[in-house]
Write an enzyme that holds these catalytic residues in place. Structure first.
Site, short mmCIF file in Angstrom:
data_model
loop_
_atom_site.label_atom_id
_atom_site.label_comp_id
_atom_site.label_asym_id
_atom_site.label_seq_id
_atom_site.Cartn_x
_atom_site.Cartn_y
_atom_site.Cartn_z
N ASP A 11 0.88 -1.13 0.02
CA ASP A 11 -0.03 0.05 0.11
C ASP A 11 0.85 1.35 -0.05
O ASP A 11 1.60 1.66 1.15
CB ASP A 11 -0.88 -0.11 1.32
CG ASP A 11 -1.71 1.04 1.38
OD1 ASP A 11 -1.60 2.14 0.69
OD2 ASP A 11 -2.73 1.06 2.23
N HIS A 18 -8.54 5.07 1.92
CA HIS A 18 -7.97 3.68 1.82
C HIS A 18 -8.67 2.83 0.80
O HIS A 18 -8.88 1.77 0.92
CB HIS A 18 -7.82 3.33 3.15
CG HIS A 18 -6.85 3.92 4.37
ND1 HIS A 18 -5.54 3.58 4.01
CD2 HIS A 18 -7.26 4.52 5.24
CE1 HIS A 18 -4.78 4.20 5.00
NE2 HIS A 18 -5.83 4.86 5.86
N ASP A 52 -6.82 -0.76 -1.65
CA ASP A 52 -5.53 0.24 -1.68
C ASP A 52 -4.28 -0.26 -1.87
O ASP A 52 -3.20 0.36 -1.52
CB ASP A 52 -5.81 1.31 -0.42
CG ASP A 52 -5.34 0.36 0.99
OD1 ASP A 52 -5.28 -0.83 0.80
OD2 ASP A 52 -5.75 0.86 1.95
N GLN A 95 2.96 4.36 2.42
CA GLN A 95 2.44 3.72 3.67
C GLN A 95 3.49 2.54 4.26
O GLN A 95 3.84 2.28 5.13
CB GLN A 95 1.14 3.34 3.78
CG GLN A 95 0.63 2.90 5.26
CD GLN A 95 -0.78 2.25 4.95
OE1 GLN A 95 -1.75 2.96 5.32
NE2 GLN A 95 -0.92 1.12 4.83
N ASN A 105 16.93 -7.79 0.68
CA ASN A 105 15.59 -8.50 0.63
C ASN A 105 14.58 -7.86 1.55
O ASN A 105 14.66 -6.95 2.20
CB ASN A 105 16.03 -9.66 1.77
CG ASN A 105 14.83 -10.94 1.49
OD1 ASN A 105 13.67 -10.67 1.80
ND2 ASN A 105 15.29 -11.92 1.03
N TYR A 229 1.08 -1.39 15.12
CA TYR A 229 0.60 -1.45 14.24
C TYR A 229 0.54 -0.43 12.96
O TYR A 229 0.55 0.68 13.39
CB TYR A 229 -0.98 -1.61 14.43
CG TYR A 229 -1.49 -3.23 14.38
CD1 TYR A 229 -2.00 -4.00 15.62
CD2 TYR A 229 -1.63 -3.69 13.20
CE1 TYR A 229 -2.30 -4.96 15.54
CE2 TYR A 229 -1.92 -5.09 13.08
CZ TYR A 229 -2.49 -5.78 14.19
OH TYR A 229 -2.78 -7.01 13.90
N LYS A 232 -3.32 -3.22 8.55
CA LYS A 232 -3.32 -4.68 8.29
C LYS A 232 -2.54 -4.95 6.97
O LYS A 232 -2.63 -4.36 5.89
CB LYS A 232 -4.66 -5.27 8.16
CG LYS A 232 -5.08 -5.23 9.70
CD LYS A 232 -5.27 -6.74 10.17
CE LYS A 232 -6.07 -6.96 11.63
NZ LYS A 232 -5.36 -6.31 12.62
N ASP A 233 -1.69 -6.17 7.12
CA ASP A 233 -1.00 -6.47 5.94
C ASP A 233 -1.58 -7.06 4.88
O ASP A 233 -1.41 -8.52 4.99
CB ASP A 233 0.51 -7.19 6.44
CG ASP A 233 0.13 -7.81 7.74
OD1 ASP A 233 -0.67 -7.74 8.22
OD2 ASP A 233 1.22 -8.68 7.94
N ASP A 234 -2.39 -6.68 4.35
CA ASP A 234 -3.43 -7.24 3.38
C ASP A 234 -2.62 -8.26 2.61
O ASP A 234 -1.83 -8.05 1.78
CB ASP A 234 -4.11 -6.18 2.36
CG ASP A 234 -4.76 -5.08 3.24
OD1 ASP A 234 -5.34 -5.61 4.29
OD2 ASP A 234 -4.34 -4.06 2.91
N GLN A 242 -5.34 -28.22 -10.76
CA GLN A 242 -5.36 -29.28 -11.65
C GLN A 242 -4.20 -30.28 -11.76
O GLN A 242 -3.42 -30.36 -11.34
CB GLN A 242 -5.54 -28.67 -13.17
CG GLN A 242 -6.74 -27.55 -13.14
CD GLN A 242 -8.04 -27.96 -12.95
OE1 GLN A 242 -8.96 -27.17 -12.79
NE2 GLN A 242 -8.53 -29.31 -13.28
N ARG A 266 -10.25 0.29 10.54
CA ARG A 266 -9.14 0.49 11.30
C ARG A 266 -8.45 -0.55 11.71
O ARG A 266 -7.75 -0.71 12.78
CB ARG A 266 -9.31 1.33 12.69
CG ARG A 266 -10.25 2.78 12.34
CD ARG A 266 -10.65 3.57 13.22
NE ARG A 266 -11.15 4.79 12.80
CZ ARG A 266 -10.74 5.73 12.70
NH1 ARG A 266 -9.21 6.17 12.77
NH2 ARG A 266 -11.10 6.87 12.00
C1 F6R Z 1 -7.69 -0.51 7.61
C2 F6R Z 1 -7.53 0.53 6.96
C3 F6R Z 1 -8.66 1.77 7.21
C4 F6R Z 1 -7.89 2.78 8.27
C5 F6R Z 1 -8.80 3.82 8.51
C6 F6R Z 1 -8.57 5.01 9.40
O1 F6R Z 1 -6.69 -1.53 7.31
O2 F6R Z 1 -6.77 0.78 6.32
O3 F6R Z 1 -9.76 1.24 7.54
O4 F6R Z 1 -7.49 2.30 9.35
O5 F6R Z 1 -9.57 4.54 7.20
O6 F6R Z 1 -7.29 5.71 8.69
P1 F6R Z 1 -6.73 6.89 8.99
O7 F6R Z 1 -6.11 6.62 10.61
O8 F6R Z 1 -5.41 6.97 8.29
O9 F6R Z 1 -7.66 8.09 8.87
MG MG Z 2 -5.09 -2.71 2.02
MG MG Z 3 -4.03 2.53 2.72
#
Ligand code: F6R
Ligand code: MG
Ligand code: MG
Length: 366
Positions: A11, A18, A52, A95, A105, A229, A232-234, A242, A266
């Site tokens: 991201d 986001h 994102d 980010q 690496n 944090y 989240k590490d999508d 197959q 969040r």
């Molecule tokens: C979750 C995510 C969003 C943000 C939320 C608040 O992974 O990316 O839900 O956590 O929009 O974002 P900020 O703190 O940047 O306003």
């Molecule tokens: Mg994401």
């Molecule tokens: Mg984002």
């Protein structure tokens, strides 16, 4: 022919909060990767956005953890950040680039990596999964269903070449250890671990009869990397399909039930993982619900033929309807657990500050 598939995502900023990757970010990344295809470092590539997160899907012959390939991905993310995200003042530019300099690496630097070297079969169908607003442990449940549950994968029972079962490599991301568990006989041990998806995460899966690599997932947890944090590490994942492996339809079936995952608003809530086509790979309601895209490719001498946008299909309409019903139900819980994550898993918390403020007002219970 030996081919390495590297799926690397980060991201590096997005449009409308986001919500989604900007088309210019995809253009910029594609332009950079094209140079590496022209000079022979890459065989092929495909760039897309899921929510994102900017996704670089690359094939080459450099093997896994190769500094040139990881360095290339780092440069692409840096260039996209500088030339597009910052110029357009996209939200949270750069980010996931947690380090200031690349050191050979990508491990521990922010971007998510699912990477594997494979011997390309005479025909090599591969499904690449990319999710937004959740964490790597989100793959545990579908991967178990796909490779170990005969109620999901008919081939485990009726195809001789799947009948021998699979080996699951599980990482303990808290302790930095890993263990190999063999199904079907160690299924209960495996479930005892992977039922805690915030800690025990399936990293890869092998066919037991010949050790063939069947699936690789990204296992970085940004929270642990950064010591706090930072989103989240999508996660990303690829699964080979197959001819002695689960069929594409058995692989997709693992996602038909939109199971609850950690992430969403969040990074601090449980929500259903909704399977969607690329056109709907952008989070809205309460920054979600969390989404997963599945792109199908055929490898052809390392070239990426495709993609097929596999969840862009009415067969998954019911899963989406159920996901939206679950999302609505979970939302009605507001700030209450288990809709909200437990304190140790939340990405944002004011709890220590609130406890401090109220400290003097706490009295012993008479
Ligand atoms: C979750 C995510 C969003 C943000 C939320 C608040 O992974 O990316 O839900 O956590 O929009 O974002 P900020 O703190 O940047 O306003
Ligand atoms: Mg994401
Ligand atoms: Mg984002």
């Amino acid at each position: 022919m030996k081919v390495t598939l590297s799926v690397i995502k980060a991201d590096v900023g997005s449009l409308a909060g986001h919500h989604m990757v900007h088309p210019q970010q995809i253009e910029e990344a594609s332009k950079e990767l094209q140079k590496s295809k022209d000079n022979g470092l890459l065989i092929d590539f495909y760039v897309t956005g899921v929510g994102d997160d900017l996704q670089l899907i690359m094939t080459h012959t450099q093997g896994v953890d190769n500094p040139k390939i990881h360095g290339l991905a780092w440069d692409v993310f840096t260039k996209v950040t500088e030339n597009v995200s910052k110029k357009l003042k996209l939200y949270a530019a750069g980010q996931d680039l947690l380090s200031t300099a690349f050191s050979g690496n990508l491990k521990g630097m922010g971007p998510g990596v699912a990477e594997g070297e494979i011997e390309e079969r005479p025909s090599e169908p591969i499904v690449i999964f990319m999710a937004d607003k959740t964490e790597p442990g989100a793959w545990n449940l579908p991967l178990y269903k796909i490779f170990a549950d005969p109620f999901n994968t008919a081939g485990l029972v009726i195809d001789q070449s799947l009948h021998g079962g699979f080996t699951f490599r599980v990482m303990d991301v808290m302790e930095g250890k890993m263990i190999d568990l063999h199904t079907p006989e160690e299924s209960y041990d495996l479930l005892a671990l992977i039922g805690t998806p915030g800690r025990y995460i399936i990293q890869s899966i092998y066919r037991r009869s010949d050790g063939l690599l069947a699936a690789v997932a990204s296992t970085t947890r940004l929270s642990l990397i950064a010591g706090r944090y930072v989103g989240k590490d999508d996660p990303v994942l690829f699964v080979r399909a197959q001819h002695g492996l689960p069929a594409v339809g058995e692989i997709l079936e693992g996602f038909a039930m939109p199971h609850l995952v950690a992430g969403w608003m969040r990074g601090s809530h449980h929500g259903p993982l909704m399977p969607v086509g690329l056109k709907n790979a952008k989070c809205t309601r309460f920054d979600g619900p969390p989404r997963v895209v599945a792109l199908g490719f055929q490898l052809c001498e390392g070239k990426l033929i495709g993609p097929a946008d596999l969840f862009d299909d009415p067969a998954f309409d019911l899963s989406r309807l159920i996901a939206n019903q679950i999302a609505d139900f979970m939302r009605r819980h507001g700030p209450f657990m288990p809709a909200r994550l437990g304190p140790e898993e939340m990405e944002y918390t004011t709890l220590p500050i609130i406890l401090k403020k109220l400290e003097s007002r706490f009295k012993p219970i008479p």
